[in-house]
Every structure is written in structure tokens, then in C-alpha cells.
Design a protein around this motif. Structure first.
Motif, short mmCIF file in Angstrom:
data_model
loop_
_atom_site.label_atom_id
_atom_site.label_comp_id
_atom_site.label_asym_id
_atom_site.label_seq_id
_atom_site.Cartn_x
_atom_site.Cartn_y
_atom_site.Cartn_z
N ASP A 173 5.37 -5.65 17.51
CA ASP A 173 6.13 -5.49 16.17
C ASP A 173 6.29 -3.68 16.39
N GLY A 174 7.24 -3.32 15.58
CA GLY A 174 7.20 -1.77 15.71
C GLY A 174 8.30 -1.42 16.87
N LEU A 194 13.22 9.80 27.98
CA LEU A 194 13.19 11.37 28.20
C LEU A 194 12.48 11.56 27.02
N LEU A 195 12.74 10.95 25.90
CA LEU A 195 12.23 11.29 24.57
C LEU A 195 10.56 11.04 24.56
N ARG A 196 10.39 9.71 25.32
CA ARG A 196 8.93 9.41 25.35
C ARG A 196 8.20 10.23 26.23
N ARG A 197 8.70 10.67 27.49
CA ARG A 197 8.18 11.66 28.51
C ARG A 197 7.79 13.18 27.53
N GLN A 198 8.64 13.60 26.79
CA GLN A 198 8.23 14.82 26.12
C GLN A 198 7.20 14.65 25.05
N PHE A 199 6.97 13.49 24.22
CA PHE A 199 6.10 13.23 23.67
C PHE A 199 4.88 13.11 24.37
N ALA A 225 7.38 4.03 20.44
CA ALA A 225 7.34 2.59 20.38
C ALA A 225 8.04 2.00 21.82
N PRO A 226 7.77 0.72 22.20
CA PRO A 226 8.56 0.08 23.23
C PRO A 226 10.01 -0.28 22.99
N ILE A 263 9.71 -0.87 28.47
CA ILE A 263 11.01 -1.31 28.44
C ILE A 263 10.99 -2.80 28.49
N ILE A 264 11.23 -3.65 27.70
CA ILE A 264 11.22 -5.08 27.65
C ILE A 264 12.81 -5.86 27.69
#
Length: 274
Positions: A173-174, A194-199, A225-226, A263-264
Motif C-alpha cells: 500500500d502507499g 531521479l526523484l528517488r535518487r535525490q531523496f 514509495a514504490p 518498480i513493479i
């Protein structure tokens, strides 16, 4: 062309058997296992009974038993244990009793043992009927075992194929849900990566790794989140391959964003809410 003249239109016994078998399997996928169990039980009963009946009606000459196992005629002689110390009384016993399986329970057990383990027994006498039955038990057991292995192999193969089809439920979830697939899907997923990498880079210092309360919160839940993609126009393998190639081309480390974990991809109708 008349049906009697058309060879393909003729219905044979094998066609009827295959027709009914296919319908039963479609109704209940466990039918092959039930049929194999019934076949195994029938083989044990028939072959065990056959072995028992041969021994019941066999003579000493039929079994080619040595003279030490009995006397002349149809019967044999043995020294009873209770009379050894007294009168050395000799009693008659059937020649078949010298062979294992003379009792019906022993015959059934022997059939079960041979069919399941193909055990070897060098005490089988030189009798064509008994040795033929013994050989047929081993052959039938190998065939049944091969069929069982085939069923298990097919079941495992089907299970593995179902895992690669992408039709299992997403239980997390989420997550961020992307419905459908078009020319912008790959670019959108790369922007999210890219947003995930920055975080993730913000929290890769040793203090923040060792002390979670010091970690920076994501600017948006999408960054942590995935991503789940639901599509019915491509296969799961095609989606995974395109995304992996796009992420690698943009220099995104798989350790930060990995297809299959972050990434699912799933197969389904994006317009169906269920």
C-alpha cells in the motif's frame, strides 16, 4: 464430402477418451492426480492378487524349489519348532509357502514395495509366471513414477510461468499507481527514479544511516514509495526490459531503483477497478 468418407470426421475410441479427459481436467485440474492414485491402487491390488493366486496353486516342481526346502509330492516337509526337542515330528506344508507372498497381505505388501521402490529380491524362484509378474510390477512402477514426475514438473513449470506473467496481486500500500502504457510512461518512470535518487542521496551519510531519526523526510511520498504499473497492452517481460534499458541509459543505479522491487509491473485492465 460425406462424413463416412472423411477420415478426420471419424470418431475413434481414443477421441472419446481424450474428449472426456480434457473436459474433466478443465472441470477439476486435480483429476490427473486422482487418476494416477486410482491406477496405483488398482495395480497393487491386481498384481498382488495375481502373485498370491500363483503361489496358492503352484507345485514344488513349478517353483523349482531345492530338496532341502521340502520332501516329495506336491507338499513339502519341515521340522516344527515345538517338536524339535521331543519327537522330531515332520509336518506337511504347501510348497508356495516357501516363497514370500504366500499370505495375501504379504503379496499386497510386496506389490506395493516393488511398484514404489522397485526393490530387488533374489529369493524369487525360477518360475516364469512369478518372474514375469515381478518384472511387470517393476515396469509398471517405473511408468507410474515417471507420470508422477511429469505431473510435478508441469505443476512447477506452470507455477514459475505464472510468476513471470505478472498476474499476481499487489499487496503493498502507499505506492504510486500508473494506469496503462504509452510513449510517456518510460519518461515518467525515469523522472520518478531521479526523484528517488535525490531523496536517497540525502540520507546516505553515515549518521543518518545509523540514526534513523536524523533522516530527511521525502519532499513528496512519490519519492519514497514504490511504483506500480498496470497495463494490458504489453507483457510483463516487455515492460521490465524497456524500463531496465531506460534506467540504465540515464545512469540510474539499480541499487537505488530496481525493476521488480521499486518498480513493479503487473498485467491487468486499467479500466477495471477490481
Amino acid at each position: 464430402t460425406n462424413q463416412t468418407d472423411d477420415a478426420d470426421a471419424l470418431v475413434t475410441l481414443s477421441d472419446k477418451i481424450m474428449f472426456n479427459a480434457e473436459n474433466m481436467v478443465a472441470e477439476n485440474p486435480l483429476i490427473p492426480f486422482y487418476a494416477l492414485t486410482v491406477l496405483m491402487v488398482a495395480l497393487i491390488a491386481v498384481l498382488g492378487t495375481w502373485w498370491y493366486l500363483v503361489l496358492q496353486h503352484a507345485s514344488k516342481d513349478d517353483l523349482n524349489l531345492p530338496s532341502s526346502r521340502g520332501g516329495g509330492g506336491k507338499g513339502g516337509r519341515r521340522l516344527t519348532t515345538s517338536d524339535e526337542a521331543d519327537n522330531s515330528t515332520l509336518v506337511d506344508f504347501p510348497p508356495g509357502a516357501a516363497v514370500y507372498g504366500y499370505e495375501y497381505a504379504d503379496a499386497i505388501f510386496m506389490a506395493l514395495q516393488v511398484l514404489t521402490a522397485a526393490g530387488f529380491d533374489d529369493s524369487i524362484p525360477d518360475n516364469i509366471w512369478l518372474r514375469s509378474i515381478y518384472f511387470f510390477q517393476i515396469l509398471a512402477g517405473l511408468i507410474v513414477f515417471a507420470i508422477l514426475v511429469g505431473f510435478i514438473t508441469d505443476s512447477v513449470q506452470n507455477f514459475m510461468n505464472s510468476l513471470s506473467e505478472g498476474k499476481s496481486k499487489v499487496v503493498s500500500d502507499g505506492h504510486t499507481l500508473l494506469l496503462g502504457w504509452n510513449e510517456a510512461t518510460v519518461r515518467l518512470v525515469c523522472q520518478l527514479a531521479l526523484l528517488r535518487r535525490q531523496f536517497q542521496q540525502m540520507n546516505e551519510t553515515w549518521p543518518r544511516r545509523l540514526m534513523p531519526w536524523l533522516r530527511a523526510a521525502p519532499s513528496t511520498s512519490v519519492a519514497a514509495a514504490p511504483v506500480v504499473i498496470l497495463c494490458n497492452s504489453l507483457t510483463k517481460e516487455e515492460m521490465d526490459t524497456r524500463l531496465q534499458e531506460a534506467l540504465a541509459a540515464r545512469g540510474i543505479n539499480p541499487a537505488r531503483t530496481r525493476v521488480g522491487r521499486d518498480i513493479i509491473c503487473r498485467i491487468g485492465d486499467p479500466t477495471d477497478p477490481h
